[in-house]
Design a protein around this motif. Structure first.
Motif, PDB file in Angstrom:
ATOM      1  N   GLU A   4       0.745  -1.191   0.058  1.00  0.00           N
ATOM      2  CA  GLU A   4       0.196  -0.186  -0.091  1.00  0.00           C
ATOM      3  C   GLU A   4       0.959   1.080  -0.089  1.00  0.00           C
ATOM      4  O   GLU A   4       0.481   2.469  -0.636  1.00  0.00           O
ATOM      5  N   ARG A   5       1.975   1.148   0.670  1.00  0.00           N
ATOM      6  CA  ARG A   5       2.749   2.428   1.010  1.00  0.00           C
ATOM      7  C   ARG A   5       3.429   2.630  -0.582  1.00  0.00           C
ATOM      8  O   ARG A   5       3.914   3.768  -1.051  1.00  0.00           O
ATOM      9  N   ILE A   6       3.979   1.642  -1.229  1.00  0.00           N
ATOM     10  CA  ILE A   6       4.481   1.574  -2.556  1.00  0.00           C
ATOM     11  C   ILE A   6       3.511   2.212  -3.281  1.00  0.00           C
ATOM     12  O   ILE A   6       3.894   2.904  -4.251  1.00  0.00           O
ATOM     13  N   LEU A   7       2.338   1.672  -3.543  1.00  0.00           N
ATOM     14  CA  LEU A   7       1.385   2.145  -4.520  1.00  0.00           C
ATOM     15  C   LEU A   7       1.092   3.713  -4.431  1.00  0.00           C
ATOM     16  O   LEU A   7       1.002   4.182  -5.196  1.00  0.00           O
ATOM     17  N   GLY A   8       0.956   4.008  -2.924  1.00  0.00           N
ATOM     18  CA  GLY A   8       0.799   5.189  -2.692  1.00  0.00           C
ATOM     19  C   GLY A   8       1.700   6.444  -3.262  1.00  0.00           C
ATOM     20  O   GLY A   8       1.443   7.279  -3.671  1.00  0.00           O
ATOM     21  N   THR A   9       3.120   5.988  -2.952  1.00  0.00           N
ATOM     22  CA  THR A   9       4.129   6.589  -3.601  1.00  0.00           C
ATOM     23  C   THR A   9       4.035   6.878  -5.043  1.00  0.00           C
ATOM     24  O   THR A   9       4.401   7.709  -5.682  1.00  0.00           O
ATOM     25  N   MET A  24      10.485   1.848 -10.559  1.00  0.00           N
ATOM     26  CA  MET A  24      11.144   1.378  -9.239  1.00  0.00           C
ATOM     27  C   MET A  24      12.053   2.153  -8.652  1.00  0.00           C
ATOM     28  O   MET A  24      12.142   2.528  -7.363  1.00  0.00           O
ATOM     29  N   ARG A  25      12.926   2.798  -9.452  1.00  0.00           N
ATOM     30  CA  ARG A  25      14.091   3.428  -8.870  1.00  0.00           C
ATOM     31  C   ARG A  25      13.557   4.629  -8.198  1.00  0.00           C
ATOM     32  O   ARG A  25      14.043   5.078  -7.088  1.00  0.00           O
ATOM     33  N   LYS A  26      12.653   5.344  -8.887  1.00  0.00           N
ATOM     34  CA  LYS A  26      12.073   6.782  -8.467  1.00  0.00           C
ATOM     35  C   LYS A  26      11.137   6.536  -7.062  1.00  0.00           C
ATOM     36  O   LYS A  26      11.328   7.335  -6.113  1.00  0.00           O
ATOM     37  N   ILE A  27      10.570   5.379  -7.222  1.00  0.00           N
ATOM     38  CA  ILE A  27       9.941   4.784  -5.896  1.00  0.00           C
ATOM     39  C   ILE A  27      10.751   4.535  -4.653  1.00  0.00           C
ATOM     40  O   ILE A  27      10.571   5.088  -3.616  1.00  0.00           O
ATOM     41  N   LYS A  40      10.040  -7.287  -3.256  1.00  0.00           N
ATOM     42  CA  LYS A  40       9.066  -8.300  -2.369  1.00  0.00           C
ATOM     43  C   LYS A  40       7.698  -7.968  -2.177  1.00  0.00           C
ATOM     44  O   LYS A  40       6.972  -8.792  -1.854  1.00  0.00           O
ATOM     45  N   HIS A  41       7.338  -6.763  -2.501  1.00  0.00           N
ATOM     46  CA  HIS A  41       5.981  -6.392  -2.647  1.00  0.00           C
ATOM     47  C   HIS A  41       5.169  -6.278  -3.987  1.00  0.00           C
ATOM     48  O   HIS A  41       3.952  -6.681  -4.009  1.00  0.00           O
ATOM     49  N   VAL A  42       5.938  -6.033  -4.928  1.00  0.00           N
ATOM     50  CA  VAL A  42       5.343  -5.840  -6.363  1.00  0.00           C
ATOM     51  C   VAL A  42       6.561  -6.364  -7.310  1.00  0.00           C
ATOM     52  O   VAL A  42       7.588  -5.790  -7.314  1.00  0.00           O
ATOM     53  N   LYS A  45       6.743  -4.172 -13.091  1.00  0.00           N
ATOM     54  CA  LYS A  45       6.087  -2.833 -13.720  1.00  0.00           C
ATOM     55  C   LYS A  45       4.431  -2.971 -13.849  1.00  0.00           C
ATOM     56  O   LYS A  45       3.626  -2.193 -13.261  1.00  0.00           O
ATOM     57  N   ASP A  46       4.244  -4.212 -14.714  1.00  0.00           N
ATOM     58  CA  ASP A  46       2.865  -4.287 -14.948  1.00  0.00           C
ATOM     59  C   ASP A  46       1.978  -4.709 -13.780  1.00  0.00           C
ATOM     60  O   ASP A  46       0.978  -4.016 -13.210  1.00  0.00           O
ATOM     61  N   GLU A  47       2.352  -5.250 -12.565  1.00  0.00           N
ATOM     62  CA  GLU A  47       1.758  -5.136 -11.350  1.00  0.00           C
ATOM     63  C   GLU A  47       1.650  -3.953 -10.517  1.00  0.00           C
ATOM     64  O   GLU A  47       0.602  -3.773  -9.885  1.00  0.00           O
TER      65      GLU A  47
END
Length: 223
Positions: A4-9, A24-27, A40-42, A45-47
């Motif tokens: 959730e934190r990754i997606l929010g970012t 992924m790098r910018k996140i 580990k969570h995503v 890029k498609d996911e």
């Protein structure tokens, strides 16, 4: 660290610079972790994009209770539109992920299940509900593909056609010369995007309401 934190970012990055600004790098930089920690969570890029779509769709208001199907559908769609207006990158990503996947993402599936349920609870037949989904199309998720969206809003009003074209295309000429546009509209320079969206939505809902009272079918009877 969580999905959730990754997606929010990712959504925040897209809001700032568009979907192409998300990586992924910018996140990982925004979260202060190494890129491998994200996987580990995503998984890829498609996911990540699918998760972003679900995060956006999850912001749409739940269905109104104790109301007829027509205002309930209208309210839900306009809520979806407000969400997508707050995230201008989302329509393109939704379209791309819809084409890339064999089935919608979980949140989109939940949303569509809910919308179909509203139609059915309102008395619309399964046949009419099926046609309603086709007619409403992407409007169900708060946006629409406009006929002239690739060129509209990028410059001043178009000049009147030259006489030979005006004679050949009198109706187009009448339309072009009669309507004054403002800049910055998706529908056309100066068209009121929200009005045009609601205008088309109300036409469709009014038509569905009429059909639901006239035999509840949009499929012609075979002779």
């Amino acid at each position: 660290m969580s999905k959730e934190r990754i997606l929010g970012t990712a959504v925040d990055l897209a809001d700032e610079g568009g979907a192409d600004a998300v990586s992924m790098r910018k996140i990982s930089q925004a979260l202060g972790v190494v890129p491998m920690a994200l996987y580990k969570h995503v998984r890829n890029k498609d996911e990540l994009l699918d998760g972003m779509v679900d995060a956006i769709v999850g912001q749409i208001d739940p269905p109104a209770e104790d109301t007829d199907w027509k205002p309930a559908v209208r309210q839900r769609i306009l809520s979806a539109r407000q969400v997508l207006l707050a995230h201008p990158w989302a329509p393109r990503v939704i379209e791309e992920r819809t084409r890339a996947r064999t089935d919608p993402t979980p949140a989109v599936m939940d949303y569509m299940e809910s919308m179909i349920g509203i139609f059915r609870a309102g008395g619309l037949s399964i046949d009419l509900t099926h046609h309603a989904l086709h007619a409403l199309g992407s409007r169900l998720l708060g946006f629409s593909q406009e006929l002239f969206e690739d060129t509209a809003g990028t410059g001043p009003d178009p000049a009147p056609p030259p006489p030979e074209l005006a004679e050949r295309f009198p109706h187009i000429t009448e339309l072009v010369t009669a309507i004054t546009h403002e800049q910055g509209s998706v529908v056309g320079p100066g068209c009121d995007d929200q009005f045009e969206f609601e205008f088309a939505l109300d036409l469709l809902l009014d038509g569905l309401e009429r059909l639901s009272g006239e035999g509840n079918s949009a499929t012609p009877e075979l002779a």
